[in-house]
Design a protein around this motif. Sequence first.
Motif, PDB file in Angstrom:
ATOM      1  N   TRP A  61      30.728   3.132  -9.329  1.00  0.00           N
ATOM      2  CA  TRP A  61      29.389   2.688  -8.770  1.00  0.00           C
ATOM      3  C   TRP A  61      29.528   3.680  -7.317  1.00  0.00           C
ATOM      4  O   TRP A  61      29.255   2.557  -6.207  1.00  0.00           O
ATOM      5  CB  TRP A  61      29.277   1.162  -8.407  1.00  0.00           C
ATOM      6  CG  TRP A  61      27.774   1.057  -8.030  1.00  0.00           C
ATOM      7  CD1 TRP A  61      27.353   0.643  -6.871  1.00  0.00           C
ATOM      8  CD2 TRP A  61      26.526   0.869  -8.820  1.00  0.00           C
ATOM      9  NE1 TRP A  61      25.905   0.170  -6.905  1.00  0.00           N
ATOM     10  CE2 TRP A  61      25.545   0.423  -8.019  1.00  0.00           C
ATOM     11  CE3 TRP A  61      26.209   1.050 -10.304  1.00  0.00           C
ATOM     12  CZ2 TRP A  61      24.301   0.110  -8.497  1.00  0.00           C
ATOM     13  CZ3 TRP A  61      25.078   0.848 -10.811  1.00  0.00           C
ATOM     14  CH2 TRP A  61      24.145   0.437  -9.907  1.00  0.00           C
ATOM     15  N   LYS A 111      24.948  -3.107 -12.496  1.00  0.00           N
ATOM     16  CA  LYS A 111      25.036  -3.100 -11.127  1.00  0.00           C
ATOM     17  C   LYS A 111      25.684  -4.222 -10.318  1.00  0.00           C
ATOM     18  O   LYS A 111      25.673  -5.290 -10.695  1.00  0.00           O
ATOM     19  CB  LYS A 111      23.524  -3.328 -10.444  1.00  0.00           C
ATOM     20  CG  LYS A 111      23.510  -3.109  -8.942  1.00  0.00           C
ATOM     21  CD  LYS A 111      21.886  -3.035  -8.491  1.00  0.00           C
ATOM     22  CE  LYS A 111      21.807  -2.819  -7.011  1.00  0.00           C
ATOM     23  NZ  LYS A 111      20.380  -3.095  -6.660  1.00  0.00           N
ATOM     24  N   PRO A 112      26.699  -3.914  -9.554  1.00  0.00           N
ATOM     25  CA  PRO A 112      27.474  -4.995  -8.957  1.00  0.00           C
ATOM     26  C   PRO A 112      26.454  -5.989  -8.042  1.00  0.00           C
ATOM     27  O   PRO A 112      25.473  -5.450  -7.628  1.00  0.00           O
ATOM     28  CB  PRO A 112      28.452  -4.427  -7.922  1.00  0.00           C
ATOM     29  CG  PRO A 112      28.568  -2.760  -8.410  1.00  0.00           C
ATOM     30  CD  PRO A 112      27.298  -2.604  -9.051  1.00  0.00           C
ATOM     31  N   ALA A 113      26.546  -7.137  -8.036  1.00  0.00           N
ATOM     32  CA  ALA A 113      25.919  -8.180  -7.257  1.00  0.00           C
ATOM     33  C   ALA A 113      24.364  -7.915  -7.474  1.00  0.00           C
ATOM     34  O   ALA A 113      23.454  -7.996  -6.785  1.00  0.00           O
ATOM     35  CB  ALA A 113      26.313  -8.044  -5.937  1.00  0.00           C
ATOM     36  N   LYS A 114      24.069  -7.898  -8.704  1.00  0.00           N
ATOM     37  CA  LYS A 114      22.757  -7.608  -9.273  1.00  0.00           C
ATOM     38  C   LYS A 114      22.052  -8.859  -9.062  1.00  0.00           C
ATOM     39  O   LYS A 114      22.605  -9.999  -9.325  1.00  0.00           O
ATOM     40  CB  LYS A 114      22.537  -7.108 -10.802  1.00  0.00           C
ATOM     41  CG  LYS A 114      23.269  -8.154 -11.851  1.00  0.00           C
ATOM     42  CD  LYS A 114      23.098  -7.597 -12.998  1.00  0.00           C
ATOM     43  CE  LYS A 114      24.165  -8.085 -14.197  1.00  0.00           C
ATOM     44  NZ  LYS A 114      25.691  -7.911 -13.840  1.00  0.00           N
ATOM     45  N   THR A 115      20.639  -8.916  -8.946  1.00  0.00           N
ATOM     46  CA  THR A 115      20.183 -10.245  -8.870  1.00  0.00           C
ATOM     47  C   THR A 115      18.963 -10.155  -9.937  1.00  0.00           C
ATOM     48  O   THR A 115      18.686  -9.358 -10.938  1.00  0.00           O
ATOM     49  CB  THR A 115      18.993  -9.716  -7.449  1.00  0.00           C
ATOM     50  OG1 THR A 115      18.092  -8.619  -7.646  1.00  0.00           O
ATOM     51  CG2 THR A 115      19.953  -9.676  -6.389  1.00  0.00           C
ATOM     52  N   ASP A 133      16.866  -7.267 -10.232  1.00  0.00           N
ATOM     53  CA  ASP A 133      17.317  -6.240 -10.834  1.00  0.00           C
ATOM     54  C   ASP A 133      17.327  -6.221 -12.343  1.00  0.00           C
ATOM     55  O   ASP A 133      17.042  -5.276 -13.107  1.00  0.00           O
ATOM     56  CB  ASP A 133      18.826  -5.999 -10.525  1.00  0.00           C
ATOM     57  CG  ASP A 133      18.925  -5.856  -9.003  1.00  0.00           C
ATOM     58  OD1 ASP A 133      18.053  -4.824  -8.394  1.00  0.00           O
ATOM     59  OD2 ASP A 133      19.920  -6.190  -8.471  1.00  0.00           O
TER      60      ASP A 133
END
Length: 356
Positions: free
Chosen positions: A87, A131-135, A138
């Motif tokens: 990423w 995606k890292p730390a996706k919300t 997202d």
Amino acid sequence: NRVTGALAACFATDAVELTEDAAMRKQMSQSLLEANGHLGAGRLQQARIAFETACLAAYAAGDVFNPLEWGAAILGFTSLVLGVGDWPLLHGKAPDELLLAAIESAESAQSRSRTLEGQLLMLRSQALFNKPAKTITDLDAAIEARHQAIGRLIEGAVEDSPWTLEQARSWLTSAQDEGSLLSTQLLDQERMQKHLETLAGSPADEDQFELLFSQWASPREDGTSMTVHDFAERFIEVASRLKRKVDKAPCSAPCEGGLPGDASVLEKELVALVARDGAGSWKSKAAELRMKESLKDHAENISTMSLQLLWQKLKPKLQKVIGADEQMSCGHSCSTCPTRKDCQVHDSLKDIEDVN
């Protein structure tokens, strides 16, 4: 004198900037070609580096890069980094941000490629899911991007199809005749493709046809199938809202671009296809050329990459003749050609000129 000197310095600075932009555009184009070569040979690390170089060259060139080439570079780079779970930031942007910028740029291109747009949308969906730390936002965007991607890929497959609206409408008319098997007989993917290729007299890209069939056909107990009538209806519905090059009136004198008299049959056939469809879609061009009787002895040597390389070789020759507005074998120059508005050679060279 001071004003004159200032203006001269300004013009000199502009000239240097234009030269630098041209160098960056050329580097992007060359790096992209190298990246695809590495990718085809399975050299993934070298391909990643070359794609990254192409992307950075585009950013260095400012707003004058070719949006389709830049989109292809972003697609190649992000697919490789996501494939290994990376990423990274590139020019300060994460993969999902790079893909969004590439999508917006591709959609604004003068000559759009909906297949490329669909691929970018699908990869952005994948990026957002990973995606890292996706919300939650997202995840919603990922689902929406995937939905848009499928629609755009269908449009791209129809856009790139060699089959015309007129042909599809004739299939539908025949299928609507009383007693016609075309409205009732269920065909699987292979039989449908062969049947339509026979009717049209031209081959379809197998991957593109598979995409259309998989999205339009219905699963049944004995496998996935559909009727010619249903396929034609769906094809017409999509093709009717696109301004496809294949549906334009054919040139009365296909452009040969000012090729020299000793040009090969393959060179002439390739330029004729570019005149009709523009540069790009090399895979479908290769499939069509391999079917031509005049090229049967060379069919095994015609590939996506070989056509790209041949086009790169022909561009300077064509640009020289067209740029000088010289008379060609048909008796017209580029400026006096009665079919110039429909011919794609001039615009294809202009697009390439912008990135060389």
